[in-house]
Design a protein around this motif. Structure first.
Motif, PDB file in Angstrom:
ATOM      1  N   HIS A  24       0.814  -1.222   0.000  1.00 60.27           N
ATOM      2  CA  HIS A  24       0.000   0.000   0.000  1.00 60.27           C
ATOM      3  C   HIS A  24       0.843   1.266   0.000  1.00 60.27           C
ATOM      4  O   HIS A  24       2.040   1.248   0.292  1.00 60.27           O
ATOM      5  CB  HIS A  24      -0.949   0.005   1.197  1.00 60.27           C
ATOM      6  CG  HIS A  24      -0.263  -0.130   2.526  1.00 60.27           C
ATOM      7  ND1 HIS A  24       0.440   0.898   3.124  1.00 60.27           N
ATOM      8  CD2 HIS A  24      -0.170  -1.179   3.387  1.00 60.27           C
ATOM      9  CE1 HIS A  24       0.921   0.497   4.290  1.00 60.27           C
ATOM     10  NE2 HIS A  24       0.571  -0.764   4.468  1.00 60.27           N
ATOM     11  N   HIS A  92      -0.482  -8.942  -3.778  1.00 54.51           N
ATOM     12  CA  HIS A  92      -0.935  -7.687  -3.176  1.00 54.51           C
ATOM     13  C   HIS A  92      -0.918  -7.891  -1.658  1.00 54.51           C
ATOM     14  O   HIS A  92      -1.779  -8.584  -1.111  1.00 54.51           O
ATOM     15  CB  HIS A  92      -2.340  -7.349  -3.657  1.00 54.51           C
ATOM     16  CG  HIS A  92      -2.455  -7.240  -5.151  1.00 54.51           C
ATOM     17  ND1 HIS A  92      -2.450  -6.036  -5.813  1.00 54.51           N
ATOM     18  CD2 HIS A  92      -2.561  -8.199  -6.116  1.00 54.51           C
ATOM     19  CE1 HIS A  92      -2.566  -6.244  -7.112  1.00 54.51           C
ATOM     20  NE2 HIS A  92      -2.626  -7.554  -7.324  1.00 54.51           N
ATOM     21  N   TYR A  98      -7.943  -1.658  -4.441  1.00 53.83           N
ATOM     22  CA  TYR A  98      -7.026  -1.084  -5.435  1.00 53.83           C
ATOM     23  C   TYR A  98      -6.607   0.342  -5.107  1.00 53.83           C
ATOM     24  O   TYR A  98      -5.457   0.732  -5.334  1.00 53.83           O
ATOM     25  CB  TYR A  98      -7.688  -1.092  -6.821  1.00 53.83           C
ATOM     26  CG  TYR A  98      -7.461  -2.338  -7.631  1.00 53.83           C
ATOM     27  CD1 TYR A  98      -6.179  -2.826  -7.880  1.00 53.83           C
ATOM     28  CD2 TYR A  98      -8.536  -3.015  -8.200  1.00 53.83           C
ATOM     29  CE1 TYR A  98      -5.976  -3.959  -8.647  1.00 53.83           C
ATOM     30  CE2 TYR A  98      -8.343  -4.154  -8.977  1.00 53.83           C
ATOM     31  CZ  TYR A  98      -7.057  -4.622  -9.203  1.00 53.83           C
ATOM     32  OH  TYR A  98      -6.852  -5.742  -9.961  1.00 53.83           O
ATOM     33  N   HIS A  99      -7.533   1.146  -4.569  1.00 52.53           N
ATOM     34  CA  HIS A  99      -7.198   2.556  -4.347  1.00 52.53           C
ATOM     35  C   HIS A  99      -6.073   2.738  -3.341  1.00 52.53           C
ATOM     36  O   HIS A  99      -5.415   3.774  -3.322  1.00 52.53           O
ATOM     37  CB  HIS A  99      -8.440   3.348  -3.918  1.00 52.53           C
ATOM     38  CG  HIS A  99      -8.844   3.116  -2.490  1.00 52.53           C
ATOM     39  ND1 HIS A  99      -9.717   2.109  -2.110  1.00 52.53           N
ATOM     40  CD2 HIS A  99      -8.486   3.752  -1.334  1.00 52.53           C
ATOM     41  CE1 HIS A  99      -9.887   2.146  -0.804  1.00 52.53           C
ATOM     42  NE2 HIS A  99      -9.156   3.125  -0.308  1.00 52.53           N
ATOM     43  N   ARG A 100      -5.816   1.719  -2.511  1.00 49.24           N
ATOM     44  CA  ARG A 100      -4.742   1.822  -1.520  1.00 49.24           C
ATOM     45  C   ARG A 100      -3.350   1.735  -2.160  1.00 49.24           C
ATOM     46  O   ARG A 100      -2.347   1.970  -1.509  1.00 49.24           O
ATOM     47  CB  ARG A 100      -4.895   0.730  -0.468  1.00 49.24           C
ATOM     48  CG  ARG A 100      -6.117   0.882   0.404  1.00 49.24           C
ATOM     49  CD  ARG A 100      -5.939   1.988   1.433  1.00 49.24           C
ATOM     50  NE  ARG A 100      -4.982   1.610   2.462  1.00 49.24           N
ATOM     51  CZ  ARG A 100      -3.934   2.333   2.832  1.00 49.24           C
ATOM     52  NH1 ARG A 100      -3.688   3.489   2.244  1.00 49.24           N
ATOM     53  NH2 ARG A 100      -3.132   1.909   3.786  1.00 49.24           N
ATOM     54  N   SER A 101      -3.305   1.408  -3.458  1.00 49.28           N
ATOM     55  CA  SER A 101      -2.022   1.384  -4.164  1.00 49.28           C
ATOM     56  C   SER A 101      -1.703   2.722  -4.817  1.00 49.28           C
ATOM     57  O   SER A 101      -0.702   2.852  -5.517  1.00 49.28           O
ATOM     58  CB  SER A 101      -2.019   0.276  -5.224  1.00 49.28           C
ATOM     59  OG  SER A 101      -3.039   0.495  -6.190  1.00 49.28           O
ATOM     60  N   GLU A 105      -2.563   2.179  -9.107  1.00 53.08           N
ATOM     61  CA  GLU A 105      -3.866   1.534  -9.288  1.00 53.08           C
ATOM     62  C   GLU A 105      -4.161   1.210 -10.747  1.00 53.08           C
ATOM     63  O   GLU A 105      -4.586   0.089 -11.081  1.00 53.08           O
ATOM     64  CB  GLU A 105      -4.981   2.409  -8.709  1.00 53.08           C
ATOM     65  CG  GLU A 105      -6.357   1.808  -8.905  1.00 53.08           C
ATOM     66  CD  GLU A 105      -7.472   2.634  -8.260  1.00 53.08           C
ATOM     67  OE1 GLU A 105      -8.646   2.264  -8.467  1.00 53.08           O
ATOM     68  OE2 GLU A 105      -7.172   3.619  -7.562  1.00 53.08           O
ATOM     69  N   GLU A 106      -3.976   2.164 -11.623  1.00 55.05           N
ATOM     70  CA  GLU A 106      -4.330   1.952 -13.027  1.00 55.05           C
ATOM     71  C   GLU A 106      -3.533   0.799 -13.634  1.00 55.05           C
ATOM     72  O   GLU A 106      -4.095  -0.070 -14.317  1.00 55.05           O
ATOM     73  CB  GLU A 106      -4.089   3.237 -13.825  1.00 55.05           C
ATOM     74  CG  GLU A 106      -4.481   3.127 -15.281  1.00 55.05           C
ATOM     75  CD  GLU A 106      -4.289   4.425 -16.054  1.00 55.05           C
ATOM     76  OE1 GLU A 106      -4.450   4.407 -17.291  1.00 55.05           O
ATOM     77  OE2 GLU A 106      -3.980   5.455 -15.415  1.00 55.05           O
ATOM     78  N   ARG A 109      -4.733  -2.575 -12.120  1.00 53.58           N
ATOM     79  CA  ARG A 109      -6.033  -2.977 -12.657  1.00 53.58           C
ATOM     80  C   ARG A 109      -5.884  -3.572 -14.065  1.00 53.58           C
ATOM     81  O   ARG A 109      -6.565  -4.543 -14.427  1.00 53.58           O
ATOM     82  CB  ARG A 109      -6.987  -1.785 -12.707  1.00 53.58           C
ATOM     83  CG  ARG A 109      -7.597  -1.392 -11.372  1.00 53.58           C
ATOM     84  CD  ARG A 109      -8.612  -0.274 -11.568  1.00 53.58           C
ATOM     85  NE  ARG A 109      -9.221   0.152 -10.322  1.00 53.58           N
ATOM     86  CZ  ARG A 109     -10.298  -0.422  -9.769  1.00 53.58           C
ATOM     87  NH1 ARG A 109     -10.871  -1.452 -10.376  1.00 53.58           N
ATOM     88  NH2 ARG A 109     -10.801   0.045  -8.645  1.00 53.58           N
TER      89      ARG A 109
END
Length: 330
Positions: A24, A92, A98-101, A105-106, A109
């Motif tokens: 994260h 992970h 995902y937003h914690r990365s 994130e993009e 994903r």
């Protein structure tokens, strides 16, 4: 709550040569300890492994073996994206959304790799191909140890990987003080000690090698501490101007929120640190008080029942007013 979805994991793992391990944003001891330990183990299994983290992490973790090979996404997105795109499998660790990365994130994903989540935070998202989630486990480092025992990978643990795992356990449990610490936590820690970890020496590197600026910031924070009328809520904060003036650097305020819970009668502690345009928030509680739900409802965050975080897109004055409205302040 526990969720284990690992059917056919080993088949996919055996087919995967290029592996990326992520964690994260603002990685802490548990995030880095779990990533670097797992990297060392997977390399002994013949895999090509890259640890890629969203942004820089505190200096007190730089002693961990493998630190010199970590890819910092914010410092080199092109090279990091190439590794993520080429990966056959992505782990992970210590996050479940995902937003914690952050800026990763993009790319994460879009990655076609098989995705494996190992994490102990509440309410995991469902996108991974494989999940090992346990919200009552002390740390992701303990979970990585348990994960390795499932596949007999613990035979590849050595002193260096054990130091990484011990670092995450000791930091996420507050040196075995927090409520998620169990007899199994101590048992796992004992096995790591048997592999050669020197607990006092390692904890000195983590907790007792801090810059003078940390004490200056701590003194300023404690000097302006506020408490609710009934003494159950402690509010701690530092403005950006104070941080700039006193030599703030990443990770230097780690653990500051815990000073609030040391106040007699305190049940909830909130620490706020202002950056450019945002205020970062740490919440801690005792007993049955659930700061995870509080963080999710009022501070754009989340975490564990007794330890959570969040952020507000505002300045420190507005954040303090917000906290007094949404905390049980009386």
């Amino acid at each position: 709550m526990k969720e284990i979805r690992l059917d056919n994991f080993i088949d996919e793992f055996d087919k995967s040569q290029r592996i990326v391990i992520t964690n994260h944003t603002n990685p802490d001891g548990d995030a880095m300890g779990s990533a670097l330990a797992l990297q060392r183990i997977l390399e002994k299994l013949g895999k090509t492994v890259h640890v890629i983290v969203p942004n820089p992490y505190p200096k007190f973790l730089w002693h961990l073996t493998g630190n010199d090979r970590v890819m910092i996404y914010s410092n080199g997105k092109k090279a990091a994206n190439a590794q993520i795109e080429a990966a056959d499998m992505i782990f992970h660790l210590d996050y479940n959304a995902y937003h914690r990365s952050a800026d990763m994130e993009e790319a994460l994903r879009a990655a076609q790799a098989k995705k494996v989540m190992i994490d102990h935070h509440q309410q995991p998202e469902s996108w991974p191909d494989f999940i090992y989630s346990d919200t009552v486990m002390s740390s992701t480092c303990q979970m990585v140890y348990e994960f390795c025992t499932m596949y007999n990978w613990d035979q590849f643990l050595d002193k260096e990987s054990a130091e990484c795992l011990y670092t995450g356990i000791v930091t996420d449990t507050g040196s075995f003080k927090f409520s998620a610490t169990t007899s199994r936590t101590h048992e796992v820690a004992g096995k790591l000690l048997d592999l050669g970890v020197e607990s006092q020496q390692l904890q000195n590197k983590i907790f007792d090698s801090q810059p003078a600026a940390r004490l200056k910031l701590l003194g300023t924070m404690l000097g302006q501490m506020e408490t609710s009328a009934d003494g159950t809520v402690v509010l701690l904060y530092l403005s950006k101007a104070q941080c700039d003036a006193l030599g703030y650097e990443k990770g230097i305020t780690e653990g500051f929120v815990n000073y609030g819970l040391s106040v007699d009668g305190a049940q909830i502690a909130c620490f706020m640190r202002e950056e450019e345009g945002i205020v970062k928030i740490s919440l801690r509680s005792k007993g049955l008080l659930d700061v995870n739900e509080l963080a999710r409802a009022s501070f754009n965050g989340g975490g564990h029942k007794n330890a959570a975080g969040g952020r507000l897109d505002t300045d420190i004055a507005a954040a303090l007013a917000h906290a007094k409205t949404h905390l049980p302040w009386s």
